[in-house]
Design a protein around this motif. Structure first.
Motif, PDB file in Angstrom:
ATOM      1  N   PRO A  90       0.811  -1.230   0.000  1.00  0.00           N
ATOM      2  CA  PRO A  90       0.000   0.000   0.000  1.00  0.00           C
ATOM      3  C   PRO A  90       0.842   1.277   0.000  1.00  0.00           C
ATOM      4  O   PRO A  90       0.495   2.248  -0.680  1.00  0.00           O
ATOM      5  CB  PRO A  90      -0.824  -0.127   1.286  1.00  0.00           C
ATOM      6  CG  PRO A  90      -0.897  -1.601   1.540  1.00  0.00           C
ATOM      7  CD  PRO A  90       0.428  -2.131   1.104  1.00  0.00           C
ATOM      8  N   LEU A  91       1.941   1.279   0.753  1.00  0.00           N
ATOM      9  CA  LEU A  91       2.821   2.448   0.771  1.00  0.00           C
ATOM     10  C   LEU A  91       3.504   2.617  -0.583  1.00  0.00           C
ATOM     11  O   LEU A  91       3.569   3.724  -1.127  1.00  0.00           O
ATOM     12  CB  LEU A  91       3.860   2.304   1.881  1.00  0.00           C
ATOM     13  CG  LEU A  91       4.917   3.419   1.966  1.00  0.00           C
ATOM     14  CD1 LEU A  91       4.265   4.780   2.191  1.00  0.00           C
ATOM     15  CD2 LEU A  91       5.918   3.109   3.082  1.00  0.00           C
ATOM     16  N   ALA A  92       4.001   1.519  -1.149  1.00  0.00           N
ATOM     17  CA  ALA A  92       4.688   1.583  -2.440  1.00  0.00           C
ATOM     18  C   ALA A  92       3.754   2.087  -3.540  1.00  0.00           C
ATOM     19  O   ALA A  92       4.167   2.843  -4.424  1.00  0.00           O
ATOM     20  CB  ALA A  92       5.245   0.207  -2.804  1.00  0.00           C
ATOM     21  N   TYR A  93       2.490   1.695  -3.483  1.00  0.00           N
ATOM     22  CA  TYR A  93       1.524   2.109  -4.503  1.00  0.00           C
ATOM     23  C   TYR A  93       1.372   3.622  -4.551  1.00  0.00           C
ATOM     24  O   TYR A  93       1.119   4.206  -5.612  1.00  0.00           O
ATOM     25  CB  TYR A  93       0.171   1.451  -4.219  1.00  0.00           C
ATOM     26  CG  TYR A  93      -0.910   1.768  -5.220  1.00  0.00           C
ATOM     27  CD1 TYR A  93      -0.843   1.301  -6.532  1.00  0.00           C
ATOM     28  CD2 TYR A  93      -2.026   2.527  -4.854  1.00  0.00           C
ATOM     29  CE1 TYR A  93      -1.844   1.591  -7.452  1.00  0.00           C
ATOM     30  CE2 TYR A  93      -3.035   2.812  -5.760  1.00  0.00           C
ATOM     31  CZ  TYR A  93      -2.941   2.344  -7.063  1.00  0.00           C
ATOM     32  OH  TYR A  93      -3.933   2.632  -7.978  1.00  0.00           O
ATOM     33  N   ASN A  94       1.575   4.272  -3.421  1.00  0.00           N
ATOM     34  CA  ASN A  94       1.438   5.719  -3.372  1.00  0.00           C
ATOM     35  C   ASN A  94       2.666   6.464  -3.883  1.00  0.00           C
ATOM     36  O   ASN A  94       2.683   7.695  -3.884  1.00  0.00           O
ATOM     37  CB  ASN A  94       1.080   6.161  -1.950  1.00  0.00           C
ATOM     38  CG  ASN A  94      -0.388   5.930  -1.654  1.00  0.00           C
ATOM     39  OD1 ASN A  94      -1.244   6.695  -2.071  1.00  0.00           O
ATOM     40  ND2 ASN A  94      -0.682   4.839  -0.955  1.00  0.00           N
ATOM     41  N   PHE A  95       3.679   5.736  -4.341  1.00  0.00           N
ATOM     42  CA  PHE A  95       4.791   6.342  -5.070  1.00  0.00           C
ATOM     43  C   PHE A  95       4.398   6.575  -6.530  1.00  0.00           C
ATOM     44  O   PHE A  95       5.144   7.211  -7.270  1.00  0.00           O
ATOM     45  CB  PHE A  95       6.030   5.458  -5.000  1.00  0.00           C
ATOM     46  CG  PHE A  95       6.849   5.667  -3.766  1.00  0.00           C
ATOM     47  CD1 PHE A  95       8.079   6.318  -3.830  1.00  0.00           C
ATOM     48  CD2 PHE A  95       6.422   5.217  -2.529  1.00  0.00           C
ATOM     49  CE1 PHE A  95       8.848   6.516  -2.697  1.00  0.00           C
ATOM     50  CE2 PHE A  95       7.173   5.397  -1.377  1.00  0.00           C
ATOM     51  CZ  PHE A  95       8.396   6.062  -1.462  1.00  0.00           C
ATOM     52  N   LEU A  96       3.245   6.053  -6.943  1.00  0.00           N
ATOM     53  CA  LEU A  96       2.733   6.287  -8.284  1.00  0.00           C
ATOM     54  C   LEU A  96       1.983   7.613  -8.322  1.00  0.00           C
ATOM     55  O   LEU A  96       1.350   8.013  -7.341  1.00  0.00           O
ATOM     56  CB  LEU A  96       1.790   5.159  -8.706  1.00  0.00           C
ATOM     57  CG  LEU A  96       2.399   3.895  -9.316  1.00  0.00           C
ATOM     58  CD1 LEU A  96       3.451   3.279  -8.413  1.00  0.00           C
ATOM     59  CD2 LEU A  96       1.307   2.881  -9.645  1.00  0.00           C
ATOM     60  N   SER A  97       2.067   8.297  -9.446  1.00  0.00           N
ATOM     61  CA  SER A  97       1.342   9.566  -9.590  1.00  0.00           C
ATOM     62  C   SER A  97      -0.160   9.308  -9.578  1.00  0.00           C
ATOM     63  O   SER A  97      -0.628   8.194  -9.844  1.00  0.00           O
ATOM     64  CB  SER A  97       1.742  10.254 -10.899  1.00  0.00           C
ATOM     65  OG  SER A  97       1.256   9.517 -12.012  1.00  0.00           O
ATOM     66  N   LYS A  98      -0.917  10.337  -9.281  1.00  0.00           N
ATOM     67  CA  LYS A  98      -2.379  10.212  -9.246  1.00  0.00           C
ATOM     68  C   LYS A  98      -2.913   9.795 -10.622  1.00  0.00           C
ATOM     69  O   LYS A  98      -3.843   8.974 -10.725  1.00  0.00           O
ATOM     70  CB  LYS A  98      -3.010  11.539  -8.818  1.00  0.00           C
ATOM     71  CG  LYS A  98      -2.639  11.972  -7.404  1.00  0.00           C
ATOM     72  CD  LYS A  98      -3.097  10.946  -6.368  1.00  0.00           C
ATOM     73  CE  LYS A  98      -2.770  11.412  -4.953  1.00  0.00           C
ATOM     74  NZ  LYS A  98      -3.123  10.375  -3.937  1.00  0.00           N
ATOM     75  N   LYS A  99      -2.325  10.343 -11.665  1.00  0.00           N
ATOM     76  CA  LYS A  99      -2.760  10.010 -13.022  1.00  0.00           C
ATOM     77  C   LYS A  99      -2.479   8.547 -13.338  1.00  0.00           C
ATOM     78  O   LYS A  99      -3.294   7.859 -13.963  1.00  0.00           O
ATOM     79  CB  LYS A  99      -2.054  10.926 -14.024  1.00  0.00           C
ATOM     80  CG  LYS A  99      -2.525  10.765 -15.454  1.00  0.00           C
ATOM     81  CD  LYS A  99      -1.844  11.769 -16.359  1.00  0.00           C
ATOM     82  CE  LYS A  99      -2.319  11.618 -17.801  1.00  0.00           C
ATOM     83  NZ  LYS A  99      -1.671  12.605 -18.700  1.00  0.00           N
ATOM     84  N   TYR A 100      -1.322   8.071 -12.901  1.00  0.00           N
ATOM     85  CA  TYR A 100      -0.952   6.671 -13.154  1.00  0.00           C
ATOM     86  C   TYR A 100      -1.849   5.722 -12.350  1.00  0.00           C
ATOM     87  O   TYR A 100      -2.218   4.644 -12.826  1.00  0.00           O
ATOM     88  CB  TYR A 100       0.522   6.464 -12.809  1.00  0.00           C
ATOM     89  CG  TYR A 100       1.117   5.175 -13.329  1.00  0.00           C
ATOM     90  CD1 TYR A 100       0.581   4.503 -14.424  1.00  0.00           C
ATOM     91  CD2 TYR A 100       2.250   4.627 -12.727  1.00  0.00           C
ATOM     92  CE1 TYR A 100       1.134   3.333 -14.900  1.00  0.00           C
ATOM     93  CE2 TYR A 100       2.818   3.458 -13.198  1.00  0.00           C
ATOM     94  CZ  TYR A 100       2.263   2.814 -14.284  1.00  0.00           C
ATOM     95  OH  TYR A 100       2.819   1.652 -14.747  1.00  0.00           O
ATOM     96  N   GLN A 101      -2.210   6.110 -11.142  1.00  0.00           N
ATOM     97  CA  GLN A 101      -3.096   5.287 -10.324  1.00  0.00           C
ATOM     98  C   GLN A 101      -4.475   5.132 -10.958  1.00  0.00           C
ATOM     99  O   GLN A 101      -5.132   4.107 -10.774  1.00  0.00           O
ATOM    100  CB  GLN A 101      -3.227   5.882  -8.918  1.00  0.00           C
ATOM    101  CG  GLN A 101      -1.993   5.693  -8.057  1.00  0.00           C
ATOM    102  CD  GLN A 101      -2.182   6.248  -6.662  1.00  0.00           C
ATOM    103  OE1 GLN A 101      -3.125   6.991  -6.397  1.00  0.00           O
ATOM    104  NE2 GLN A 101      -1.284   5.900  -5.760  1.00  0.00           N
ATOM    105  N   LYS A 102      -4.904   6.133 -11.725  1.00  0.00           N
ATOM    106  CA  LYS A 102      -6.193   6.021 -12.407  1.00  0.00           C
ATOM    107  C   LYS A 102      -6.138   4.969 -13.516  1.00  0.00           C
ATOM    108  O   LYS A 102      -7.161   4.378 -13.874  1.00  0.00           O
ATOM    109  CB  LYS A 102      -6.603   7.380 -12.973  1.00  0.00           C
ATOM    110  CG  LYS A 102      -6.963   8.403 -11.904  1.00  0.00           C
ATOM    111  CD  LYS A 102      -7.367   9.733 -12.525  1.00  0.00           C
ATOM    112  CE  LYS A 102      -7.730  10.745 -11.435  1.00  0.00           C
ATOM    113  NZ  LYS A 102      -8.109  12.071 -12.011  1.00  0.00           N
ATOM    114  N   LYS A 103      -4.946   4.757 -14.076  1.00  0.00           N
ATOM    115  CA  LYS A 103      -4.763   3.748 -15.131  1.00  0.00           C
ATOM    116  C   LYS A 103      -4.502   2.362 -14.556  1.00  0.00           C
ATOM    117  O   LYS A 103      -4.818   1.349 -15.187  1.00  0.00           O
ATOM    118  CB  LYS A 103      -3.606   4.156 -16.042  1.00  0.00           C
ATOM    119  CG  LYS A 103      -3.833   5.398 -16.852  1.00  0.00           C
ATOM    120  CD  LYS A 103      -2.558   5.865 -17.529  1.00  0.00           C
ATOM    121  CE  LYS A 103      -1.890   4.778 -18.333  1.00  0.00           C
ATOM    122  NZ  LYS A 103      -0.655   5.269 -18.989  1.00  0.00           N
TER     123      LYS A 103
END
Length: 278
Positions: A90-103
């Motif tokens: 979960p912490l690592a996932y938040n190293f992704l940009s908000k735009k990338y998380q939408k994809k």
């Protein structure tokens, strides 16, 4: 098999069939203390500390350090918990940009690590800056478990990571991963060898090479300079992967006293097409 015949059998075996001796780069997380504030939170309740993402290099090194002992293996080992289990994801996932998380949803992100119980980052090189985006090459060594098999295996893969700057620091805006092949590459073809690639693609296909100069090696980087039939100087940059394959990274051209300029030639598309049309 021409390349194999030119090499001593011991040297050939050492180059293409041995695992990496590269130092591990992602050693920043020493204990589980980093994860304590997030142990009871879901991925959408977590904010990455700004101190971990101040520069592009720090972002990547901290990201892979968090993932180093994350475990998403299919089979549970009889010895008990492996590393930090799934706590780091979960912490690592938040190293992704908000735009990338939408994809890429969290469930899809987690699936990317299926079967992986340990990650060592062994190569990292910054490639370019493009409109505030930063691009890196990386290579990692993983310990993997396959369903129905009691043994673990080492795997090697590489890819490219792009980062963008957000208000709270740098975030990963895109990344890919390609698994390395340890059998087909050394047994078949020339395309895994940098010197052969320049000779075939830029020489035979593009008719661009007048004279190839000696290869310049620095660590896992290879620069192959050559004089072009058009009077310009060129050099092609390769990175050598753990499986011995030389991966083409960039091309540069210089005319006279001008500085080096990065170019983009696509021999497969441009030169072979022209040859077939003629």
């Amino acid at each position: 098999m021409k390349l194999r015949n030119q090499m001593d059998e011991s040297a050939f075996n050492q180059t293409y069939f041995r695992p990496s001796c590269s130092p591990v780069l992602n050693l920043r997380v020493k204990t589980s203390d980093l994860f304590n504030p997030y142990s009871e939170k879901t991925y959408d309740q977590i904010q990455v500390p700004a101190t971990l993402t101040r520069t592009p290099e720090e972002t990547i090194l901290n990201y892979f350090s968090i993932l180093r002992e994350a475990d998403n293996t299919i089979e549970r080992r009889s010895c008990g918990t492996i590393g930090y289990a799934r706590i780091p994801y979960p912490l690592a996932y938040n190293f992704l940009s908000k735009k990338y998380q939408k994809k890429l949803s969290y469930e899809e992100y987690l699936h990317l690590f299926a079967g992986i119980g340990h990650i060592n980052l062994i190569k990292l090189a910054r490639l370019s800056n493009e409109n505030q985006d930063v691009r890196f090459f990386y290579e990692m060594e993983t310990i993997e478990v396959f369903e129905g098999n009691d043994a673990e295996y080492f795997g090697y893969s590489y890819g490219f990571i792009q980062l963008t700057q957000e208000q709270t620091g740098y975030r990963i805006s895109d990344m890919n991963r390609m698994k390395e092949d340890f059998l087909c590459a050394p047994y078949h073809g020339w395309s895994h060898n940098a010197e052969a690639v320049v000779e075939v693609k830029y020489g035979n296909w593009c008719k661009l090479v007048k004279h190839i100069y000696p290869t310049i090696k620095s660590g896992y980087m290879k620069n192959i300079p050559f004089r072009g039939n058009d009077g310009a100087d060129y050099y092609i940059v390769f990175f050598t992967l753990t499986n011995g394959t030389d991966l083409e990274i960039a091309q540069y051209r210089k005319v006279g006293n001008e500085g080096w300029k990065q170019i983009q030639i696509k021999p497969e598309e441009e030169c072979l097409t022209e040859k077939n049309d003629s």
